[in-house]
Design a protein around this motif. Structure first.
Motif: not given
Ligand code: ZN
Ligand code: ZN
Length: 374
Positions: A319-327
């Motif tokens: 979990n949460n080790k991917g890419l951030p969602v823009l903005n």
């Protein structure tokens, strides 16, 4: 001169209220804006755009509309070069470049509302520029700043874009920057205020020529621009940097710079939206007995527990080790697919051990499925 049907041009009824005229104009002006014309239809779009503007300038003005309804378009075509609507000198593209149509009504009323001092000084807006750049997946994750070097038209630094150093008040408009145009119609004389064409609305005329820019007010030069690329950008996303296009003419606003972002392929991660996918090789014994392994993440590493009896190609979610969602302060996940590697070379001892394992039959339920019995 031929009669024009302004209602037909805008595709509306003769009884249409002003709101409808606005709506029809907005729709058509967007459709036929010269910036949107396909290469082979530039002329056609330009003509059409002009017609739409002319029609709107008459029909949106209650007084002119009344005259038109009674006497037709010839009522507006008598003046010597004055132009029917008084919309000349206004850069329509401004409407389309102010970040959408939020202030469309204001602009519409401003142009077509009739009368009033125009704030536009008639300067042409500078061109937009496009720049393509490439960033890594790590930069998508953290966000980055890039320094971009552009060779573009800039306001002359010596004369501050004025083209000259000495000025005197313009005698055409007596320094006001505006002139009144008089138009004769069968109903009398109409006066309209517009930017002075001699001084482009500046109110003063140059008395010399800036030597650096040869009186043009602009010079081409190289400029470094820092561009902020936010975390979470997607492939081919266009980032707008306001005012960093080419400088406008005659004091017109600058164009914008568009930075088109491309994301490089990553040696181990594959991006799917905000998630990162990774294939992780593990040994047969890790899969069979279970283990805690270290997994690479986009900004380091993390621990992953592999339970005993894990099959090859099993996917684990971190979990949460991917890419951030823009903005947003939200992250995608990292999906780890484990793949059991079969060793190519074995020592004598290993061979012995595996032979012993081989005595174990595959799972009973599998055999039952295949052969109908154990
Ligand atoms: Zn003037
Ligand atoms: Zn200059």
């Amino acid at each position: 001169m031929a009669e024009k049907d302004y209602y037909k041009t805008l595709g509306i009824e003769k009884s249409a209220p002003k709101e409808e005229i606005k709506k029809a104009y907005k729709k058509l002006a967007l459709k036929y804006h010269p910036d949107r014309a396909p290469e082979d239809k530039k002329k056609e779009y330009e003509e059409k755009f002009k017609e739409i503007n002319e029609a709107a300038s008459i029909l949106a003005d209650d007084k002119k509309r009344q005259q038109y309804d009674q006497f037709g378009s010839s009522a507006f075509q008598g003046g010597a070069g004055g132009g029917a609507g008084g919309f000349q000198g206004f850069d329509f593209s401004d409407i389309f470049r102010q970040g959408g149509f939020g202030d469309f009504d204001d602009v519409f009323d401003h142009i077509f509302g009739g009368g009033g001092r125009r704030s536009s000084r008639g300067g042409r807006r500078g061109s937009d520029l496009a720049y393509e750049t490439e960033i890594t997946l790590e930069e998508v994750h953290a966000g980055t700043t890039q320094s971009i070097s552009l060779n573009k038209l800039e306001r002359c630094p010596d004369c501050d874009g004025k083209g000259a150093h000495k000025f005197e008040a313009c005698h055409h408009c007596r320094g006001s920057g505006y002139t009144q145009k008089t138009q004769r119609t069968p109903f009398g004389i109409f006066q309209q205020t517009g930017p002075c064409s001699a001084c482009y609305g500046r109110g003063e005329l140059p008395q010399d020529k800036c030597s650096k820019c040869n009186g043009e007010g602009v010079v081409r030069r190289r400029k470094e621009i820092e561009v902020n690329i936010p975390a979470g950008v997607e492939e081919s996303m266009r980032l707008r940097v306001r005012g960093e296009g080419e400088v406008g003419e005659n004091g017109g606003p600058s164009g914008d710079l568009y930075v088109i972002v491309h994301v490089k392929d990553h040696p181990i991660f594959v991006r799917k939206g905000d998630d990162l996918h990774l294939t992780l090789p593990i040994s047969f014994s890790q899969a069979a007995l279970g283990d805690e392994v270290e997994v690479p993440t986009i900004d380091g590493k993390a621990k992953l527990k592999i339970p005993a009896g894990t099959a090859s190609e099993t996917i684990f979610r971190m979990n949460n080790k991917g890419l951030p969602v823009l903005n947003q302060d939200v992250y995608g996940d990292e999906m780890v697919k484990v793949r059991i590697e079969v060793p190519k070379k074995l020592t004598k001892k290993q061979q012995e051990l595996i032979k012993q394992l081989g005595e174990e039959k595959p799972s009973k339920s599998f055999l039952k499925k295949v052969f109908g019995k154990e």
